[in-house]
Design an enzyme around this catalytic site. Structure first.
Site, PDB file in Angstrom:
ATOM      1  N   GLY A  15       6.061   1.464   3.004  1.00  0.00           N
ATOM      2  CA  GLY A  15       6.285   0.215   2.269  1.00  0.00           C
ATOM      3  C   GLY A  15       6.802   0.509   0.869  1.00  0.00           C
ATOM      4  N   ASP A 107      -0.072   7.335   2.569  1.00  0.00           N
ATOM      5  CA  ASP A 107      -0.726   8.391   3.352  1.00  0.00           C
ATOM      6  C   ASP A 107      -0.001   8.732   4.655  1.00  0.00           C
ATOM      7  OD1 ASP A 107      -1.441   5.986   4.441  1.00  0.00           O
ATOM      8  OD2 ASP A 107      -3.596   6.385   4.465  1.00  0.00           O
ATOM      9  N   ASP A 132      -1.045  -0.538  -2.777  1.00  0.00           N
ATOM     10  CA  ASP A 132      -2.442  -0.666  -2.333  1.00  0.00           C
ATOM     11  C   ASP A 132      -3.445   0.176  -3.139  1.00  0.00           C
ATOM     12  OD1 ASP A 132      -1.348  -2.227  -0.336  1.00  0.00           O
ATOM     13  OD2 ASP A 132      -1.368  -0.630   1.165  1.00  0.00           O
ATOM     14  N   ASP A 134      -4.506   3.039  -2.398  1.00  0.00           N
ATOM     15  CA  ASP A 134      -5.503   3.511  -1.420  1.00  0.00           C
ATOM     16  C   ASP A 134      -5.406   5.007  -1.160  1.00  0.00           C
ATOM     17  OD1 ASP A 134      -3.030   3.400  -0.216  1.00  0.00           O
ATOM     18  OD2 ASP A 134      -3.739   2.529   1.665  1.00  0.00           O
ATOM     19  N   ARG A 176      -3.886  -3.742   2.450  1.00  0.00           N
ATOM     20  CA  ARG A 176      -4.171  -3.158   3.761  1.00  0.00           C
ATOM     21  C   ARG A 176      -5.682  -3.104   3.998  1.00  0.00           C
ATOM     22  NH1 ARG A 176      -0.538  -0.637   7.135  1.00  0.00           N
ATOM     23  NH2 ARG A 176       0.966  -0.265   5.517  1.00  0.00           N
TER      24      ARG A 176
HETATM   25  O1  F6P Z   1       1.116  -0.596   2.146  1.00  0.00           O
HETATM   26  C1  F6P Z   1       1.758  -1.621   1.455  1.00  0.00           C
HETATM   27  C2  F6P Z   1       1.664  -2.912   2.215  1.00  0.00           C
HETATM   28  O2  F6P Z   1       2.367  -3.903   1.489  1.00  0.00           O
HETATM   29  C3  F6P Z   1       0.248  -3.385   2.538  1.00  0.00           C
HETATM   30  O3  F6P Z   1      -0.387  -3.989   1.440  1.00  0.00           O
HETATM   31  C4  F6P Z   1       0.488  -4.312   3.700  1.00  0.00           C
HETATM   32  O4  F6P Z   1      -0.646  -4.398   4.525  1.00  0.00           O
HETATM   33  C5  F6P Z   1       1.635  -3.637   4.426  1.00  0.00           C
HETATM   34  O5  F6P Z   1       2.280  -2.793   3.488  1.00  0.00           O
HETATM   35  C6  F6P Z   1       2.661  -4.570   5.018  1.00  0.00           C
HETATM   36  O6  F6P Z   1       3.559  -3.806   5.724  1.00  0.00           O
HETATM   37  P1  F6P Z   1       4.979  -4.338   6.227  1.00  0.00           P
HETATM   38  O7  F6P Z   1       5.864  -4.481   5.026  1.00  0.00           O
HETATM   39  O8  F6P Z   1       5.451  -3.284   7.153  1.00  0.00           O
HETATM   40  O9  F6P Z   1       4.723  -5.661   6.862  1.00  0.00           O
END
Ligand code: F6P
Length: 328
Positions: A15, A107, A132, A134, A176
């Protein structure tokens, strides 16, 4: 003897997060400073597999420190999870003469880099880039500070309409499986309650708290809900539940979604990205590999990838108590 590194690749993966461009700029310019060639790798590991590379110099990254997103694009690559995918990526890197890479991501991206390093003994370094926060081994990931500021600004706006109509809002924020964004924006925007995966508040306590809010004369209420919250109901079900049990409340829901990942990076994220880029390239030059750069006590530090991936970044529980006191 140290293997001399002459060409470094840089990619953004997973992301996107504000500050990724500032990190690309920092990697490219640190390479230029040390007379090392630098190649941008498009679309994360997908572009690595396809050999989608571009040579970059100090001027290729002008005017991007303040830009959101990533000029190199990003992807969550399924192919790189396979041995064949990683083999193809290795062949492309060798063909281009790239002898190390820096990956900016989360990660999942670091797990990929770690496996790649084990399979091909290829020097790799990571820069944590995700809103995040995280990741173990750094107090701040790139993009987190910007996302906090973005979300607080939006909640302030929602508060305007909430108080005009005496409404209760459930606001879902990203993160997340962790509640870093939720706890910080909850305190920063003065939320009445914060629901996060790390703590099970329970539906009864939520209702008690909302009743207390109402009784104390509050005209509006904001409940910040982390997307990974485990209370057992999503924000829309929470709305129904509260409306069924507390008819005095008119409830609305706002899911903030991907707007949280956009926008110009904060000064904090730009500085962090610059420091991380310098540290990542200079660590590779001195023969280090398989580490993530991170911020600890305002010092740039290295954490082995396996620890960064396996370790847990803990939320600051003191903030929950502060929130409870503030929302009296
Ligand atoms: O890891 C970043 C994040 O924006 C999270 O907060 C979220 O759960 C996820 O990516 C969304 O992923 P995608 O853009 O693939 O829908």
């Amino acid at each position: 003897m140290l293997q001399t590194i002459k060409k470094i690749g840089v990619l953004t993966s997973g992301g996107d997060a504000p500050g990724m461009n500032a990190a690309i700029r920092a990697v490219v310019r640190t390479c230029a400073f040390h007379s090392i060639k630098c190649y941008g790798i498009y679309r994360g590991y997908e572009g690595m597999i396809d050999g989608d590379f571009v040579e970059m110099d100090a001027r290729s990254v002008k005017g991007i420190i303040n830009k959101g997103g990533t000029i190199l694009k990003s992807a969550r690559s399924k192919a790189f999870r396979t041995v064949d995918g990683r083999k193809a990526a290795y062949e492309q890197l060798k063909k281009a003469g790239i002898d190390a890479f820096v990956v900016v991501g989360g990660d999942g991206s670091f797990t990929g880099a770690m496996v790649f390093n084990q399979e091909f003994n290829f020097p790799v370094m990571g820069i944590p880039g995700t809103i995040d926060n995280d990741i173990f081994g750094t107090t701040h990931t790139l993009g987190y500070d910007t996302a906090l500021n973005t979300v607080v600004e939006v909640i302030d706006k929602i508060r305007d309409t909430a108080s005009s109509h005496n409404r209760l809002f459930f606001i879902e924020v990203m993160g997340r499986d962790v509640g870093h964004i939720a706890v910080n924006v909850g305190v920063g925007a003065g939320a009445e309650e914060i629901l996060i995966p790390e703590e099970d508040l329970g539906l009864d306590r939520l209702l008690d708290s909302l009743r207390r809010s109402k009784a104390s004369g509050k005209s509006s209420s904001i409940v910040v809900v982390a997307e990974g919250d485990k209370i057992g109901k999503n924000v829309f079900e929470l709305k129904d539940y509260v409306e069924e049990n507390m008819t005095e409340y008119e409830v609305r829901v706002s899911v903030l979604g991907h707007m949280q990942r956009g926008g110009s990076p904060s000064c904090f994220d730009r500085v962090l990205a610059s420091r991380m880029g310098v540290k990542a390239v200079e660590s590779l030059i001195t023969g280090k590999s398989n580490y993530m750069v991170g911020l600890k006590n305002d010092v740039m530090d290295l954490t082995p990838f396996d620890q960064a991936v396996k370790g847990k970044s803990k939320i600051n529980k003191e903030l929950l108590r502060v929130s409870d006191i503030m929302s009296i």
